[in-house]
Design a protein around this motif. Structure first.
Motif, PDB file in Angstrom:
ATOM      1  N   TYR A 213       6.979   8.097 -15.155  1.00 19.56           N
ATOM      2  CA  TYR A 213       6.953   9.082 -14.862  1.00 19.56           C
ATOM      3  C   TYR A 213       7.506  10.489 -14.721  1.00 19.56           C
ATOM      4  O   TYR A 213       7.028  11.703 -14.946  1.00 19.56           O
ATOM      5  N   ASP A 214       9.076  10.408 -15.127  1.00 18.16           N
ATOM      6  CA  ASP A 214       9.440  11.579 -15.312  1.00 18.16           C
ATOM      7  C   ASP A 214       9.664  12.705 -16.698  1.00 18.16           C
ATOM      8  O   ASP A 214      10.206  13.004 -16.728  1.00 18.16           O
TER       9      ASP A 214
ATOM     10  N   ASN B 146       1.107  -1.093  -0.152  1.00 16.51           N
ATOM     11  CA  ASN B 146      -0.088  -0.114  -0.289  1.00 16.51           C
ATOM     12  C   ASN B 146       0.856   0.930  -0.424  1.00 16.51           C
ATOM     13  O   ASN B 146       0.785   2.134  -0.913  1.00 16.51           O
ATOM     14  N   ALA B 147       1.846   1.118   0.754  1.00 19.29           N
ATOM     15  CA  ALA B 147       2.566   2.142   0.861  1.00 19.29           C
ATOM     16  C   ALA B 147       3.723   2.804  -0.665  1.00 19.29           C
ATOM     17  O   ALA B 147       3.755   4.138  -1.012  1.00 19.29           O
ATOM     18  N   LYS B 148       3.631   2.100  -1.590  1.00 19.31           N
ATOM     19  CA  LYS B 148       4.380   1.932  -2.855  1.00 19.31           C
ATOM     20  C   LYS B 148       3.131   2.091  -3.946  1.00 19.31           C
ATOM     21  O   LYS B 148       3.379   3.220  -4.607  1.00 19.31           O
TER      22      LYS B 148
ATOM     23  N   ASP C 290       0.659   3.857  -3.295  1.00 19.41           N
ATOM     24  CA  ASP C 290       0.712   5.644  -2.661  1.00 19.41           C
ATOM     25  C   ASP C 290       1.737   6.256  -3.403  1.00 19.41           C
ATOM     26  O   ASP C 290       1.397   7.083  -3.955  1.00 19.41           O
ATOM     27  N   LYS C 291       2.858   5.688  -3.169  1.00 16.71           N
ATOM     28  CA  LYS C 291       3.887   6.866  -4.420  1.00 16.71           C
ATOM     29  C   LYS C 291       3.770   6.349  -5.544  1.00 16.71           C
ATOM     30  O   LYS C 291       4.026   7.668  -6.409  1.00 16.71           O
ATOM     31  N   THR C 292       3.216   5.278  -5.893  1.00 17.02           N
ATOM     32  CA  THR C 292       3.191   5.212  -7.734  1.00 17.02           C
ATOM     33  C   THR C 292       1.891   6.106  -8.162  1.00 17.02           C
ATOM     34  O   THR C 292       1.815   6.120  -9.581  1.00 17.02           O
ATOM     35  N   GLU C 293       1.142   5.679  -7.262  1.00 22.40           N
ATOM     36  CA  GLU C 293      -0.374   6.255  -8.279  1.00 22.40           C
ATOM     37  C   GLU C 293       0.526   8.167  -7.982  1.00 22.40           C
ATOM     38  O   GLU C 293      -0.698   8.655  -9.286  1.00 22.40           O
ATOM     39  N   LYS C 294       0.631   8.751  -7.714  1.00 22.85           N
ATOM     40  CA  LYS C 294       1.565  10.030  -7.230  1.00 22.85           C
ATOM     41  C   LYS C 294       2.635  10.487  -8.356  1.00 22.85           C
ATOM     42  O   LYS C 294       2.762  11.723  -9.520  1.00 22.85           O
ATOM     43  N   LYS C 295       3.486   9.226  -8.861  1.00 21.32           N
ATOM     44  CA  LYS C 295       4.345   9.701  -9.601  1.00 21.32           C
ATOM     45  C   LYS C 295       3.469   9.313 -11.257  1.00 21.32           C
ATOM     46  O   LYS C 295       4.137  10.081 -12.242  1.00 21.32           O
ATOM     47  N   TYR C 296       2.315   8.406 -11.212  1.00 20.40           N
ATOM     48  CA  TYR C 296       1.251   8.465 -12.567  1.00 20.40           C
ATOM     49  C   TYR C 296       0.981   8.836 -11.824  1.00 20.40           C
ATOM     50  O   TYR C 296      -0.664   7.779 -12.288  1.00 20.40           O
TER      51      TYR C 296
END
Length: 108
Positions: free
Chosen positions: A105-106, A83-85, A87-93
């Motif tokens: 993503y970049d 879930n923590a990962k 959260d990060k991935t949803e922000k990146k993409y």
């Protein structure tokens, strides 16, 4: 007890009964994950569409088994770290930039 907890306990019993925990250092488990992931990839070496599903299932199970063991050795909750990962991935993409594209993503 849910099915995931049952399989974690089954893996733990298997390892404990054989006295293999002594070999299951984080680095050895990481190596095993990589080796098994390579064996999974080998199932698709010459074709993206023609593969033996039973062999894929066995290799995927090996990868998951070692991942579960690593989480146990490091005392990590798999659901929490996934879930923590996520959260990060949803922000990146973000959906509005990444839907239907495979751009990193970049570069979005």
């Amino acid at each position: 007890m849910d099915r995931f907890e049952q399989v974690k306990q089954r893996i733990d019993k298997f390892v404990t009964d054989r006295d293999w925990r002594q070999f299951h250092t984080p680095s050895n488990l990481a190596k095993s994950i990589s080796i098994e992931a390579s064996e999974l990839l080998e199932c698709f070496q010459w074709s993206d569409t023609e593969y033996d599903l039973e062999h894929v299932k066995e290799e995927l199970a090996d990868v998951l088994n070692y991942c579960i063991q690593m989480s146990q050795v490091l005392n990590l909750d798999i659901v929490d770290i996934l879930n923590a990962k996520m959260d990060k991935t949803e922000k990146k993409y973000p959906l509005e930039k990444s839907k239907g594209v495979s751009t990193k993503y970049d570069k979005l």
